[in-house]
Design a protein around this motif. Structure first.
Motif, PDB file in Angstrom:
ATOM      1  N   CYS A  45       0.824  -1.203   0.000  1.00 36.95           N
ATOM      2  CA  CYS A  45       0.000   0.000   0.000  1.00 36.95           C
ATOM      3  C   CYS A  45       0.858   1.252   0.000  1.00 36.95           C
ATOM      4  O   CYS A  45       1.973   1.254   0.527  1.00 36.95           O
ATOM      5  CB  CYS A  45      -0.907   0.040   1.236  1.00 36.95           C
ATOM      6  SG  CYS A  45      -2.195  -1.224   1.261  1.00 36.95           S
ATOM      7  N   CYS A 120      -3.475   1.753  -8.205  1.00 36.58           N
ATOM      8  CA  CYS A 120      -3.927   1.627  -6.815  1.00 36.58           C
ATOM      9  C   CYS A 120      -5.438   1.772  -6.680  1.00 36.58           C
ATOM     10  O   CYS A 120      -6.043   2.639  -7.316  1.00 36.58           O
ATOM     11  CB  CYS A 120      -3.282   2.722  -5.966  1.00 36.58           C
ATOM     12  SG  CYS A 120      -1.481   2.766  -6.069  1.00 36.58           S
ATOM     13  N   VAL A 138      -1.762  -1.326  -3.802  1.00 38.31           N
ATOM     14  CA  VAL A 138      -1.121  -1.426  -5.104  1.00 38.31           C
ATOM     15  C   VAL A 138      -1.586  -2.717  -5.769  1.00 38.31           C
ATOM     16  O   VAL A 138      -1.318  -3.812  -5.275  1.00 38.31           O
ATOM     17  CB  VAL A 138       0.419  -1.401  -4.979  1.00 38.31           C
ATOM     18  CG1 VAL A 138       1.070  -1.542  -6.354  1.00 38.31           C
ATOM     19  CG2 VAL A 138       0.884  -0.124  -4.287  1.00 38.31           C
TER      20      VAL A 138
END
Length: 187
Positions: A45, A120, A138
């Motif tokens: 992330c 994302c 991601v």
């Protein structure tokens, strides 16, 4: 001896990240942001923080997706432009000649010419104060096909960094040590 500068946002290096979104009509938009970075490794992330006043903020809230595009030093002018002009007023892609490409995994475009792109999906939104933090998982990372994965990617792309105190752009310097190895020499 240390001297106090007061409460400031001085963290080095600060990445230059170009955030891409679609608006409600499907028009691509790009915005440069320096308040962002990795926030979790599993799941992978990243977090970006934007002011509500930005055009990108509304796009993020509507689409729940974005891409992070990492410009090389060759694109410093375009990255700067993306940070000073509103996508509400201008088509930034038409003006720069850069190419928005529809992401394979999220409802957001990425920039073909930039060497690294992270796709994302937003998994959390946190109101902080002047800024709102968007945490994106991601879903995929794309790299230019000229980048050799057996060599340090950072040295091949020469990503931009931003110095918040001087408001200048820089590029990454030389490698000085191998991480998670030199600390063993202490003690």
């Amino acid at each position: 001896m240390k001297k106090s500068l007061g409460a400031k946002t001085l963290v080095y290096p600060t990445p230059v990240l170009v955030i891409c979104t679609y608006d409600n009509e499907g028009n691509p938009n790009a915005m440069t942001a320096a308040w962002g970075g990795i926030c979790c490794s599993s799941p992978p992330c990243v977090a970006i923080s934007l002011r509500k006043a930005t055009y990108t903020y509304g796009n993020l809230m509507d689409k729940k997706a974005f891409t992070i595009n990492i410009p090389s030093e060759n694109y410093v002018r375009e990255a700067d432009y993306f940070g000073i002009v509103s996508g509400k007023m201008e088509d930034k892609f038409a003006k720069t000649g850069l190419t928005p490409v529809k992401s394979d995994t999220v409802d957001a475009p990425y920039i073909r010419e930039f060497p690294v792109n992270l796709e994302c999906k937003i998994i959390q939104v946190i109101e902080i104060g002047l800024h709102t933090q968007f945490i994106g998982e991601v879903m995929d990372v794309k790299i230019d096909d000229t980048i050799q994965e057996d060599q340090p990617i950072i040295e091949q792309i020469q990503p931009l960094i931003f110095a918040p105190d001087s408001r200048n752009y820089y590029v990454i310097g030389k490698q000085i040590a191998k991480a998670f190895s030199i600390g063993n020499e202490i003690g």
